[in-house]
Design an enzyme around this catalytic site. Sequence first.
Site, mmCIF file in Angstrom:
data_model
loop_
_atom_site.group_PDB
_atom_site.id
_atom_site.type_symbol
_atom_site.label_atom_id
_atom_site.label_comp_id
_atom_site.label_asym_id
_atom_site.label_seq_id
_atom_site.Cartn_x
_atom_site.Cartn_y
_atom_site.Cartn_z
ATOM 1 N N HIS A 200 0.820 -1.217 0.000
ATOM 2 C CA HIS A 200 0.000 0.000 0.000
ATOM 3 C C HIS A 200 0.847 1.256 0.000
ATOM 4 O O HIS A 200 0.342 2.352 0.251
ATOM 5 C CB HIS A 200 -0.950 0.012 1.218
ATOM 6 C CG HIS A 200 -1.728 -1.240 1.359
ATOM 7 N ND1 HIS A 200 -1.313 -2.289 2.160
ATOM 8 C CD2 HIS A 200 -2.887 -1.637 0.768
ATOM 9 C CE1 HIS A 200 -2.188 -3.268 2.070
ATOM 10 N NE2 HIS A 200 -3.154 -2.900 1.242
HETATM 11 S S1 FES Z 1 1.694 -0.570 3.331
HETATM 12 FE FE1 FES Z 1 0.059 -1.893 3.669
HETATM 13 S S2 FES Z 1 1.047 -3.664 4.300
HETATM 14 FE FE2 FES Z 1 2.663 -2.333 3.981
#
Ligand code: FES
Length: 245
Positions: free
Chosen positions: A210
Amino acid sequence: MSLTSRAATSVVRHTARQQLPAIRQSAAVVQQQRNRADSAYDVSTNHSQFHSPFHRGTRNEQDTTVIPSFKKYRSGSETGNKVFQYFMVGAFGGLSALGAKDTVQNFLVNMSASADVLAQAKVEVDLASIPEGKNVIIKWRGKPVFIRHRTADEIKEAEDADWQKLRDPQPDDARVKKPEWLIMLGVCTHLGCVPIGEAGDFGGWFCPCHGSHYDISGRVRKGPAPLNLEVPEYDFPTDESLVIG
Ligand code: FES
């Protein structure tokens, strides 16, 4: 009357005369039994009587309805009785405590980690095999652990960062025991992905799941991760070795 019927009547009479003594004898037996039953009936109490064939209370015989005496089994003194009772209570209590201890001990032994699990609880790493400026990933308790041999520039960059303004404020010296060695769990604090080393906007680690960015001290600088990468328990038994766990 015909000759035939006269003969038949004669035969019947003759037979009846022959049976008469047996019939009289049976009647006498019945009368005797009736007389015996009448004599067993007590007119005064209106009850019939029963005489047990087992004589009670006579010489050399014992009355089975009398409670026997146990005097000869009793202890001579009251104190002796109490000592015996205390001994029995104490012994029973001791045995119960022993059984309870064994049960709890067995339960705890079963629940504790086995020898192979305990062996995995600590991992020793030879630091001499990790050159400066390189990352190594090892597995410890099923999780990846990042070991970074930092350069002098990386150490300076980590120490100079304005850590008070970070999302999870932490100075670099609170995250390392030796400035050149950075040891962290390789688990993103957002949802648990494994970040990529030497990547991201801050020269540390980048989580592609993410888009979280960590700096060269493992502190989160950008993205959805709420916390810095976790630092596990570790120690340096010698200058050249590291023990994690
Ligand atoms: S940014 Fe979501 S798991 Fe690493």
